[in-house]
Design a protein around this motif. Sequence first.
Motif, PDB file in Angstrom:
ATOM      1  N   ASP A  31       0.839  -1.214   0.000  1.00  0.00           N
ATOM      2  CA  ASP A  31       0.000   0.000   0.000  1.00  0.00           C
ATOM      3  C   ASP A  31       0.869   1.257   0.000  1.00  0.00           C
ATOM      4  OD1 ASP A  31      -2.294  -1.497  -0.018  1.00  0.00           O
ATOM      5  OD2 ASP A  31      -2.668  -1.327   2.136  1.00  0.00           O
ATOM      6  N   GLY A  32       1.958   1.227   0.759  1.00  0.00           N
ATOM      7  CA  GLY A  32       2.856   2.375   0.798  1.00  0.00           C
ATOM      8  C   GLY A  32       3.533   2.621  -0.540  1.00  0.00           C
ATOM      9  N   LYS A  85      -5.293  10.980  -5.669  1.00  0.00           N
ATOM     10  CA  LYS A  85      -6.284  10.992  -4.598  1.00  0.00           C
ATOM     11  C   LYS A  85      -6.474  12.400  -4.048  1.00  0.00           C
ATOM     12  CE  LYS A  85      -7.602   8.702  -0.276  1.00  0.00           C
ATOM     13  NZ  LYS A  85      -7.999   9.966   0.380  1.00  0.00           N
ATOM     14  N   ARG A  86      -5.387  13.152  -3.945  1.00  0.00           N
ATOM     15  CA  ARG A  86      -5.484  14.519  -3.439  1.00  0.00           C
ATOM     16  C   ARG A  86      -6.309  15.405  -4.367  1.00  0.00           C
ATOM     17  NH1 ARG A  86      -1.150  12.072  -1.634  1.00  0.00           N
ATOM     18  NH2 ARG A  86      -0.153  12.674   0.317  1.00  0.00           N
ATOM     19  N   SER A 145       0.845   4.209  -2.798  1.00  0.00           N
ATOM     20  CA  SER A 145       0.529   5.593  -2.452  1.00  0.00           C
ATOM     21  C   SER A 145       1.669   6.541  -2.814  1.00  0.00           C
ATOM     22  CB  SER A 145       0.210   5.713  -0.959  1.00  0.00           C
ATOM     23  OG  SER A 145       1.348   5.390  -0.168  1.00  0.00           O
ATOM     24  N   SER A 146       2.904   6.040  -2.826  1.00  0.00           N
ATOM     25  CA  SER A 146       4.051   6.883  -3.186  1.00  0.00           C
ATOM     26  C   SER A 146       4.221   6.998  -4.688  1.00  0.00           C
ATOM     27  CB  SER A 146       5.333   6.324  -2.570  1.00  0.00           C
ATOM     28  OG  SER A 146       5.692   5.099  -3.178  1.00  0.00           O
ATOM     29  N   TYR A 148       0.856   9.857  -7.394  1.00  0.00           N
ATOM     30  CA  TYR A 148       0.872  10.202  -5.969  1.00  0.00           C
ATOM     31  C   TYR A 148      -0.184  11.254  -5.648  1.00  0.00           C
ATOM     32  CZ  TYR A 148       2.745  12.253  -1.623  1.00  0.00           C
ATOM     33  OH  TYR A 148       2.898  12.745  -0.356  1.00  0.00           O
TER      34      TYR A 148
END
Length: 284
Positions: free
Chosen positions: A71-72, A246-247, A75-76, A243
């Motif tokens: 997951d990390g 989502k933001r 997300s990166s 990355y």
Amino acid sequence: MTGQKVRHINFHPDELLAAVAGELSPEELGVYWMICTLIYSRRKAIPNDLEWLRGKFKRGLHLRSLGAIVDGLISSGRVIEEGGELMVSRCRTELERASERALNNKRNGSKGGRPTNKNNGLENPHGYSDQNLTSNQEPVTINQEPDSAAQQERTRKDWLYRTEPDTTEPTDPAEAVVWDFDSLVVELFGAASQRISRNSLDITFARKWLDGGVSRETLRGMFRAALANRKAAGQGPVAALSYFDKRVGDMLAVAKVPAGDVGVRHSRQQGNGFVALLQEMEGE
């Protein structure tokens, strides 16, 4: 990407170090490199199956720990999840290059190699009969229009898989967004952190955001804020624009603006939730 098994992949140690040194723990790097190796071996994306992936490691690795690492990596932006599968952009790039090399080798082989360098028992260093050459021979020309689709694909690959830093701002809006990100990486982290080969999905994300109504200026501000926060925390730049996906989605969801410019000044009027989110991105 299927076909003949890849026996050779180009490895660029300096680029790997620039992307992961000081960023990943030994466990994270091990999982990342295993994912890359499996992608190279299969010549395609691998299933996002933690049980299957855990079987590639020594017994004792907890599934929850492996899941947190994967997951990390996602997300990166180092690993991309696509329809239940995992892919690494650089792996995709190197597989495409390996396929092109194999295809070129096959084409050259089908031509039978270089012509003989002998003519009637005499050495001819050029490998052609002198009888076939005249001083007034017209050059061979092909009256054919270039394949626009193939030309566009070559142009796209040249832009993605460049061999040196790009200092010219592109005219395509989506490419300009990616160029902004790369420029900010150099500005904040130095020329040594400049990406040479871009993530093949960067343009896809940039175009999606622009089509959704997010301005280039807003995206540049988001890139700057996030990269500055990572630098202040002693971290390196992110590897790809995924990355930020989502933001950007959170910004649009909170602002509730399906189209039109979602600029910073306008967005601050949409509610405390969005202000808090934006302040977090800006490090206020």
